[in-house]
Write an enzyme that holds these catalytic residues in place. Structure first.
Site, PDB file in Angstrom:
ATOM      1  N   ASP A   8      -4.391   4.066   1.549  1.00  0.00           N
ATOM      2  CA  ASP A   8      -3.748   3.846   2.775  1.00  0.00           C
ATOM      3  C   ASP A   8      -3.946   2.101   2.941  1.00  0.00           C
ATOM      4  OD1 ASP A   8      -3.350   6.303   3.077  1.00  0.00           O
ATOM      5  OD2 ASP A   8      -4.515   6.510   4.958  1.00  0.00           O
ATOM      6  N   ASP A 129       3.688  15.116  10.135  1.00  0.00           N
ATOM      7  CA  ASP A 129       2.415  14.641  10.550  1.00  0.00           C
ATOM      8  C   ASP A 129       2.410  15.567  11.893  1.00  0.00           C
ATOM      9  OD1 ASP A 129       2.132  13.026   8.543  1.00  0.00           O
ATOM     10  OD2 ASP A 129       3.168  11.421   9.522  1.00  0.00           O
TER      11      ASP A 129
END
Length: 250
Positions: A8, A129
């Protein structure tokens, strides 16, 4: 079953967030290319990369870091975060990304996703998500009224390569994958599903190699790898043993 180590990216560094909060970021490596090389050397065969700044900005913000990753690994890379149009998709595929992950735009403009799947067969994934069972967008800053399964079913016949399902309520806090919700999704659609959010230890990997999880394409892990809770060699050996039918002996 594929284990996807996660990189990330925030401000050019490899970080992990807690519950998707950009203010709760821990830097684990300031050199993304080095991290990509390390994961490959450990035996992983795929890489999951997210441009966190891009997810909030709506456009790629960590391009230099992504290009460094591509230069330092021969593994296929899937990339998400801030990719919102066909030009952005084409740009990254031409750069060497194996498949792009479309999240917010998949909620806002499903037709664009379907068009992308036609233009780039097998190279477009959808990121779903979820927060409290509802789909979150804009870098997890907003929650829609769309349920996970309803969203996934919009793309049933579109040619989506995979759905990456992240349980935001578990992401980065090492409480274990939400296997129940992930399997519910995987059984509701024909698109391959990748689990994400909360993979904490070898126990999660042991759960993933059980027969009911064979429907899943794989799972993403981040913080557990970075802080040493998950040993790469042990995890990959367990996966390899499961493929050869020896999981019970590991």
């Amino acid at each position: 079953m594929i284990i996807f180590p996660a990189i990330d990216l925030k401000d050019g560094h490899c970080v992990r967030l807690k519950l998707g909060d950009m203010d709760q970021a821990t830097v684990f490596n300031t050199d993304p290319g080095d991290q990509a090389r390390r994961f490959q050397d450990q035996g992983f065969e795929w890489l999951h990369v997210v441009d966190l700044n891009g997810a909030f900005a709506g456009k790629s913000e960590n391009s230099t870091a992504v290009e460094s990753i591509l230069k330092n690994t021969t593994n296929p890379v899937q990339l998400g975060g801030g990719i919102r149009d066909l030009a952005g998709i084409e740009h990254w595929l031409e750069k060497g990304i194996s498949r792009v992950i479309l999240g917010t735009v998949a909620v806002r403009d499903p037709a664009l996703v379907k068009e992308a799947c036609k233009r780039f067969p097998g190279r477009v994934a959808v990121g779903i998500d979820a927060k409290g069972g509802k789909v979150a967008v804009e870098g997890w800053a907003e929650t829609s009224e769309l349920t996970v399964i309803d969203m996934a079913r919009q793309f049933e016949d579109a040619g989506v390569a995979a759905i990456i399902y992240t349980d935001i309520d578990r992401d980065g806090i090492l409480t274990g994958l939400n296997i129940t919700a992930t399997l519910e999704l995987a059984n509701a659609v024909s698109i391959p599903v990748i689990a994400s959010g909360g993979l904490a230890s070898i126990d999660d990997v042991k759960r993933l190699v059980e027969p009911d999880c064979s429907i899943l394409e794989g799972a993403i892990t981040g913080r557990a790898l970075y802080d040493g809770r998950l040993d790469p060699a042990e995890a990959l050996a367990l996966i390899a043993a499961s493929k050869s039918g020896k999981a019970g002996n590991v």
